[in-house]
Structure formats: structure tokens, C-alpha cells
Enzyme design. Structure first.
Site, PDB file in Angstrom:
ATOM      1  N   HIS A 190      43.337  42.690  35.668  1.00  0.00           N
ATOM      2  CA  HIS A 190      44.239  41.616  35.189  1.00  0.00           C
ATOM      3  C   HIS A 190      44.456  41.795  33.686  1.00  0.00           C
ATOM      4  CE1 HIS A 190      45.443  39.035  38.173  1.00  0.00           C
ATOM      5  NE2 HIS A 190      44.171  38.448  38.524  1.00  0.00           N
ATOM      6  N   GLU A 216      39.372  41.241  38.165  1.00  0.00           N
ATOM      7  CA  GLU A 216      39.656  40.790  36.821  1.00  0.00           C
ATOM      8  C   GLU A 216      39.855  41.840  35.842  1.00  0.00           C
ATOM      9  OE1 GLU A 216      40.011  37.691  37.013  1.00  0.00           O
ATOM     10  OE2 GLU A 216      39.105  37.328  39.010  1.00  0.00           O
ATOM     11  N   GLU A 235      44.198  28.395  33.408  1.00  0.00           N
ATOM     12  CA  GLU A 235      45.070  28.646  34.356  1.00  0.00           C
ATOM     13  C   GLU A 235      45.308  27.741  35.327  1.00  0.00           C
ATOM     14  OE1 GLU A 235      44.881  32.353  36.401  1.00  0.00           O
ATOM     15  OE2 GLU A 235      47.334  32.365  36.948  1.00  0.00           O
ATOM     16  N   GLU A 263      40.459  35.590  34.740  1.00  0.00           N
ATOM     17  CA  GLU A 263      40.564  36.959  33.751  1.00  0.00           C
ATOM     18  C   GLU A 263      41.149  36.641  32.429  1.00  0.00           C
ATOM     19  OE1 GLU A 263      42.745  35.773  36.288  1.00  0.00           O
ATOM     20  OE2 GLU A 263      44.748  36.098  35.776  1.00  0.00           O
TER      21      GLU A 263
END
Ligand SMILES: [Zn+2]
Length: 840
Positions: A305, A302, A133, A268
Site C-alpha cells: 500500500h 500494508e 480511513e 497503511e
């Protein structure tokens, strides 16, 4: 950090990936990997080329399947655009199959496919892991690196037979090649975004919980003894989320993996969540209760997510708040469900809402929904908005429509958009549908515009007049209006009270509170994301009486002084007014107001100088000594977690203000610690910091040795904070060098941040930054930004012109950390003004 997000030109928009087959062969000796990616795409229009994202990959060949054969394709790499353009032999439409071979580096930048070092029997060893990410999947394989370009993934890895491979799904097949290597093939993933993919190769150890969904915690060798706590809480969080969201966790397994070198806190990746070691591993007799709670919050964040982000993904990076605000909200919500005695929602106000209000009161701010879609900026400037403000706004809307309806709306939203993408509008539609309240209009005003309102209150006989205007610390013209849900507690003559709710949706409104009203608290319960100013000082002091008598609950006692302090920062009222108002907190014993007062006093202390600083220190000292004598210096098992957190924080401040009692206690504890005895983990951090504050060369050497020999990242964190807290000027200089050469990259920013709020180090920090800027800007971008944000606003006071000139030139030459530089300069201006105004 600005990052190109791809989906540019018609070509990428018309072509959609269906499946990737990724085969990787990482070499942990040379830190290189070879890769082969087969991509099945579909086009809505005939195309003669396919453009993919790629960074720092060396391509061997690109082929396309044509009439049952693989035909070679010419390709062009555009490093600036981070793209590879594959030219097809002829115009093609429908399904196209590409096969691309390449090489890449297992880098040391904590982004893309990178190496993480760990010590094993004295020697350095490495694992290779990924962090994609928002846009680093392209560093590991050519792809359509955009969240909306979802596809299924088949991952296969070729590795040494003694190593372990981890990816998002469970292993489907493992095959020994007979030459010391093996091939590991993973089950196909559901349809998902590239940024959530994970590969890991190394000597991982696991402990597991084989429930309905297999949960494992993965660690570096020999560390699983610290993994039980995280594993148990992960099971709880997973059960909570499945029940609350009404959608089963969609994968057959969930891994939580502790990675030594990690830039952020956790990531995540679907089914393979990665963490910094101290945020997943619990070290007996070392992890404090604050640390334990943090582990739970991060695991909950997390796991939330896995639905908010992974199952339903933002259709564009500008909706990233849909991931992070929910994860922030449930990070607290899940933990609060299991441990109500931890007072998580009080801590939410201090840790999330207050941080967001401080950040968003700058003129240099952004809306939660970041305008423009193709570029996203996730950095130290936007995180407090997307995470902290976003989470606070969700709490506000949950309060407005009611918790149960909020939950029903979220279930509908997840059900409608699973395995697909969503925008903010999709969320409003779901919430409005179930609540039948004007959620869309209200939320648009909070999500699409920057900032938040100051609600000013005056009284005219039976009427309360409320007006709203944007709250900024520095003067700013704005005619923005928010739809503000307002709750008011009215205290009446006859010692009874009533609660009034209204929606302030224009510049001003008036409310009848009745003739018998003698005091009123606006934003009662503090669910609203705004500041309040009582026009008449007497109205504020009337509330002061009610907080002294504890008629007002802790959250409102928190809000009153905290809003007042924000008005001091704004220049509307003086520090002395704030200090006078604190007399109402003489008997205060609740965590939230105490923690906030301690924080505000410390902030004022850092900004002031001379006699003003001495005055704040003297008030702070007696205030905190009283708090500490009430809660006790020694942590006890039966105390609330918040008491431990409060003690650890206030001891350090009291020591800085010159409290002899605290100094004596900490000196004693610190010498036991240096003598090889253990002390309670809940005071470890403050005792180490105070030890450093009074420390000499011998102390520094002790810390250095302990840092090198420590096996726990939690303890290393304590040591790094202490290294930033030394009082001796010569040692501070030594440590400034030590940080750059001896501390691992992932943690260099920590002692630097602490030095930036250490009055003994502050005078040298700006000069140090300027002399080492070339080294510092090589740090991970978010770490470099944190350093600027820590140093400039306080260490720049008194050097304003110099600082401004430096950055004007810097921003002309470079594109780095621009947003954070601008907001740090604004904070500097606010602090400088506050210091000057207090001297008058
Ligand atoms: Zn997150």
C-alpha cells in the site's frame, strides 16, 4: 455504512489544500485534545467562504490572513453534512491562509483520534492513536477529507515528557518546555491524502533496523521481545516492493506499530502502519505457523500500500479497488517470493478467489468499481469484492498478459502517477501500452459489471461449444457478457495432452479440440474468475479418473469439485452427486482440494438437518479421519505449513462429526493444557475448540482465567474461538452474556461468529440476536455487520418468515448494515432452498 465523502458544491471543488500545519495537545487523563490547524489553500476562482469537513470538533475560532493580519471569520457547523463553513470577510482568490482552533475527544470508538487500553502492572493505561480511513480524519482536524485533495502536512504535538509521539515522518525537533511537557515536531510529509495521516501518543517501545530506510516496530511497553519476526519480514517486503515496483520507498522511515484496540486488521498510514497485535507480534511457542504466515501476509499487504494507495492514490473512492486489490495480490505475492514452500498461491485460491466467487454469486452484489463517486460503502458486503475479487482479477490479467509484462505495466503506472491520483483507466492504459493486448475491453467487463460468468461446455464431435451466462445461486435474468480468457487442457487417446487458449468475448464460441480428445478440463490452472459446468455428466467423470490418477494438478482437482459444489448451491445438481464425485478424491493428499472439500462438507453439514446431516457427518468423518491418519495428529517441524493449517482445521470438523480418534487425541492434549503443560502451537486452536465442545463449567472458568492472564493476543484469539465452540447449552447461554460484558470491544464479534457455526449454539442465536440487537448495533459497524452475516444465513433456517419480517421493519426504521442485511437474507434463501431440496 454510508459515509458522506465531501467535495460537494462548487466551493470545495474550486479550493485545494496545499499545506496543513497541525498542532495537537492530547490529554490522556481527560481523553480530550486541543488542536490548532493552519491550512494554506489555493482557489481557482474567487470565493467568499471555505468549507471543510469536521465531525464532533468544538471550534473556538477561525481566522484568515488578510493584508498581513489575522482577521476573525464567522463559521457555521453543519453536523449532518459533517462540515464547517468558514465565511471570509470578503471575496478572496489565489492563496488563502486559515487558522482554526478547536477541541475534540479522544474517543473509544476505534475511529478518528481514539484511545487504546493496555494493562500495565495491573492498572489500565491508555495510548492515543488514529484510524482515519476512509473519512475519519475530520474527527481530528478540519480538512478537505477526500483522497484527491492531497497536501503536505507539518505535524506538531505537545505531550508529557515521559510519553512518545509518532507520526508519518521522522522527528525534526524535540523541545523540552521545562514544565513536564515537550513539543515534538515532525518533518514535513510528501504530498498525500488525509486518510493516510497518523498521530500516536503513548508509552511506545521500539526495536529498529537501521538499513537504508529506518524500519522500527513499535509496541506497548515490554512487548518488543515479540517484535523481531515482524521487523525482519518488513525489511524483506520493503526490499521486494522497491525492486518490483522500480520506485524507491519515498519516506526516510517506516514504522510498524502494534495497537491493542483496533477495529480492522491493519492500516497503511504512510510511514506509520498500524496493526492488531496478533498480526504483527510473534509470540514464541504460542504463534502457530498459520499465524506466522498471516503476519507476513498482512505486513506485505500494508507495505504494498505504501505505493498502491499512498504514492498513487485513487482519484475517487469508487476506485478504492486500486488500493486493496493490489495489496491483496502482493500480500500473497511478496510472501510467495520468500517462502515458495508455503504454497501461497494455492492458499490464495482457497482464501481469496473462492470467497469472492461465493460472495459475487449473490444477486445482491456490486461491481469492483463501486458506481457513484461521492458515497463510498466499505463494509462486510464490499470487502470480498474490492479485496478478494479484485485480487483474483489481477491474477487473471497477470496470467493473460504474462507476469513480466504485468510488472512492466505496473512500473509504468506508478511512475506516471506518483504523488498524484489515478483511476482504473490509467491502469488499463499502462497495461495495454506494454502488452499490446486488449486489456481495457477485457478489464472493463470485469471491473464495471457485477458478478461473473458460468461457462457451460458441451461437446459435438471435434468441437467444444462454450457458452457464458451470469452465475447466480438464485434465478436471475441477465444478458451480461464478459471477456473471458479461457485455457483448456485436452487429454488425448494416445496418453498425450495439449493446452488450448482462447478468448471468449461473446455469448458463445466453439473450438476445435480434435477427434482424439477423450477428456478436457476448462479453466486449466484456475487463473480465470468463473465457474465451469460440464453439460454431460460423463465428461465430468472422465476428468474424475484423471484426478484420481493425479494427472490433473492440485489446483484443477480443487476447481472441479468446488465448481460442482457451487452448482449444488445453485440447485443444478444434488448434494448426493457431489458426495458421489468425492469418491475420486480417495487418494487426495494436496492441501488445496482437501481444505476445500472439508469446507464444503462442513457448510452442507450446517445447512442440513436430521438424516441428511448425519449422512454428511458420516462421510465427512471417514474422509477427514483418513486425511488425519495420513498427515498425522502431531505437528512436526519438517512438515509444510499448509499441512499444519489443514490439520488444525480438519480436527475440529472431524470432532464435530463424532470422530472418536480425534476426540481422544484432543481430550488428552486438552487435559495436559489445563494441567499447565504446553502443547504445540499448531494444534492449540483445534485442541482448545474441541476442549470447549466437550467442556463443562470448570472448562469455561479455566478459559476465563486464561483469557484474563494471557499476554498474547494470538492466544486470546484461540481462547475466543474456543468460547464460541462450547457444546453445553447452559454454558452457551452463559457465554453469550459473558461476551457482551467481559470481552474487549475489538474482539466481541469473534466468539459470536464461532457460535453462529456451532451446531449446539445455532438454535439459540437468532433469538439471542433479536433480544440484544440494541447492544450489538453499538459495535463498530464492520463488527456488527460480521455478526449479522454470520448469524442470519444459517441460524435463520426454519425461521425464514420471522427473520424477513424482522429486517423489513428494521430497515424501515434504520439505515444500519443495510447491504449486509440484504445479502444475508439472500444467503438464507439459498440455504433454506438447499435444505428443502435435499429433504425431497
Ligand atoms: Zn489494504
Amino acid at each position: 455504512m454510508f459515509t458522506d465523502k465531501g467535495v460537494r458544491g462548487t466551493n470545495m471543488n474550486d479550493v485545494n489544500p496545499i499545506n496543513y500545519k497541525i498542532r495537537l495537545e492530547p490529554d490522556l487523563r481527560t481523553f480530550e485534545f486541543s488542536g490548532c490547524t493552519e491550512i494554506l489553500v489555493e482557489t481557482s476562482k474567487p470565493v467568499n467562504e471555505v468549507t471543510l469537513n469536521a465531525v464532533r470538533l468544538a471550534f473556538w475560532e477561525c481566522k484568515v490572513r488578510l493584508d498581513g493580519e489575522l482577521a476573525e471569520c464567522p463559521f457555521y457547523v453543519d453536523t449532518r453534512k459533517q462540515e464547517v463553513r468558514v465565511c471570509l470577510p470578503k471575496e478572496m482568490s489565489g492563496r488563502i491562509f486559515l487558522k482554526i482552533s478547536y477541541m475534540g475527544e479522544i474517543n473509544d470508538r476505534m475511529a478518528g483520534f481514539y484511545r487504546s487500553r493496555y494493562g500495565a502492572e495491573g492498572a489500565s493505561k491508555y495510548a492515543a492513536v488514529t484510524q482515519f480511513e476512509e473519512s475519519d480524519a475530520r474527527r481530528a482536524f478540519p480538512c478537505f477529507d477526500h483522497p484527491a485533495k492531497k497536501a503536505t502536512f507539518d505535524v506538531e504535538m505537545l505531550l508529557d515528557e515521559n510519553l512518545v509521539a509518532i507520526s508519518n515522518g521522522p522527528i525534526a525537533k524535540e523541545e523540552d518546555l521545562g514544565d513536564g511537557r515537550k513539543v515534538v515536531r515532525f518533518q514535513q510529509t510528501p504530498k498525500m491524502s488525509t486518510y493516510l495521516l497518523f498521530f500516536g501518543v503513548g508509552e511506545f517501545d521500539f526495536i529498529l533496523d537501521a538499513g537504508e530506510t529506518l524500519i522500527r516496530v513499535g509496541t506497548m511497553p515490554g512487548m518488543t521481545k515479540h517484535a523481531r519476526f515482524g521487523l525482519e519480514f518488513a525489511r524483506k517486503a520493503l526490499e521486494f516492493c522497491e525492486d518490483y515496483y522500480g520506485v524507491k520507498y519515498p519516506l526516510p522511515k517506516l514504522d510498524l506499530i502494534a495497537i491493542p484496540d483496533f477495529a480492522a486488521g491493519a492500516m497503511e498510514n504512510w510511514g506509520a502502519i498500524t496493526f492488531r497485535e496478533n498480526l504483527l507480534l510473534h509470540y514464541a511457542d504460542i504463534t502457530s505457523r498459520a499465524g506466522e504466515q498471516r503476519i507476513c501476509e498482512v505486513i506485505a499487504h500494508e507495505i504494498a500500500h505504501q505505493w498502491f494507495g499512498n504514492l498513487v492514490t485513487p482519484s475517487n473512492w469508487k476506485y478504492l479497488w486500486l488500493n486493496e486489490s493490489f495489496a491483496t495480490y502482493f500480500g500473497y505475492g511478496v510472501v510467495a517470493h520468500y517462502y515458495p514452500e508455503w504454497d501461497l498461491w494455492d492458499q490464495f485460491l482457497h482464501g481469496q478467489t473462492d470467497t469472492a466467487l461465493a460472495r459475487d454469486a449473490l444477486k445482491e452484489t456490486v461491481p469492483i468499481e463501486i458506481p457513484g463517486g461521492e458515497h463510498v460503502v466499505i463494509n462486510a458486503s464490499t470487502v470480498p469484492i474490492i479485496y478478494n475479487k479484485g485480487g483474483s482479477i489481477l491474477r487473471q490479467v497477470a496470467g493473460y498478459i504474462g507476469e513480466n509484462i504485468f510488472r512492466e505495466g505496473l512500473r509504468l503506472y506508478l511512475k506516471n502517477h506518483k504523488y498524484a491520483c489515478a483511476s482504473s483507466r490509467n491502469l488499463w492504459e499502462a497495461l495495454e501500452g506494454v502488452s499490446e493486448k486488449p486489456v481495457t475491453t477485457m478489464m472493463e467487463s470485469w471491473i464495471e459489471q457485477p458478478g461473473f460468468p458460468l461457462v457451460e461446455v458441451t461437446r459435438d464431435a471435434n468441437k467444444l461449444l462454450l457458452t457464458q451466462a451470469r452465475f447466480t445461486y438464485l434465478p436471475d435474468e441477465s444478458d451480461q457478457v464478459w471477456v473471458v480468457p479461457v485455457t483448456i487442457k485436452v487429454f488425448c487417446n494416445s496418453s498425450d495432452s495439449k493446452t488450448i487458449t482462447t478468448l471468449l468475448d461473446s455469448k458463445d464460441t466453439s473450438i476445435d479440440i480434435g477427434g482424439e480428445a477423450i477428456a478436457y478440463k476448462v479453466n486449466f490452472g484456475q487463473a480465470g474468475f468463473y465457474r465451469v459446468r460440464y453439460h454431460e455428466k460423463s465428461d465430468l467423470w472422465e476428468l474424475g479418473k484423471r484426478l484420481l490418477s493425479k494427472e490433473l494438478p492440485p489446483v484443477d482437482r480443487w476447481g472441479l469439485q468446488n465448481d460442482l459444489y457451487a452448482l449444488v448451491r445453485r440447485g443444478d445438481t444434488s448434494v448426493d452427486d457431489y458426495l458421489d464425485f468425492l469418491s475420486n478424491y480417495e487418494h487426495e493428499d494436496a492441501f488445496l482440494p482437501l481444505m476445500s472439500i472439508a469446507g464444503n462438507l462442513f457448510q452442507a453439514y450446517l445447512v442440513m438437518e436430521g438424516a441428511r446431516r448425519d449422512k454428511v457427518a458420516s462421510i465427512g468423518k471417514s474422509f477427514l479421519e483418513k486425511v488425519l491418519s495420513h498427515i498425522g495428529y502431531e505437528p512436526e517441524q519438517d512438515r509444510r505449513y499448509t499441512t499444519s493449517i489443514l490439520r488444525d482445521q480438519t480436527m475440529v470438523h472431524a470432532a464435530m462429526y463424532g470422530s472418536e480418534d480425534v476426540q481422544e487425541f484432543a481430550r488428552d492434549k486438552f487435559s495436559s493444557l489445563m494441567g499447565g503443560q504446553s502443547i504445540h502451537p499448531d494444534i492449540m486452536r483445534s485442541v482448545m475448540q474441541i476442549g470447549a465442545l466437550n467442556g463443562n463449567l470448570e472448562t469455561f472458568k479455566w478459559f476465563d482465567k486464561r483469557l484474563k492472564s494471557s499476554e498474547s493476543e494470538h492466544e486470546r484469539m484461540n481462547i475466543l474461538m474456543a468460547l464460541g465452540s462450547f457444546g453445553d447449552r447452559a454454558l452457551i447461554e452463559k457465554i453469550q452474556q459473558y461476551v457482551l460484558s467481559k470481552v474487549p470491544d475489538r474482539n466481541k464479534f469473534i466468539p459470536i461468529q464461532y457460535m453462529a457455526s456451532n451446531p449446539h449454539a445455532m438454535p439459540s442465536m437468532w433469538h439471542w440476536y433479536v433480544s440484544h440487537v440494541a447492544t450489538l448495533e453499538q459495535f463498530h459497524p464492520i463488527h456488527y455487520e460480521r455478526i449479522i452475516e454470520a448469524i442470519v444465513p444459517v441460524c435463520g433456517i426454519g425461521k425464514e418468515e420471522q427473520v424477513k419480517a424482522f429486517f423489513e421493519d428494521y430497515m424501515r426504521r434504520k439505515d444500519k448494515a443495510r447491504d449486509v442485511i440484504k445479502l444475508s437474507l439472500e444467503k438464507l434463501e439459498i440455504n433454506s432452498r438447499m435444505r428443502v431440496s435435499c429433504e425431497v
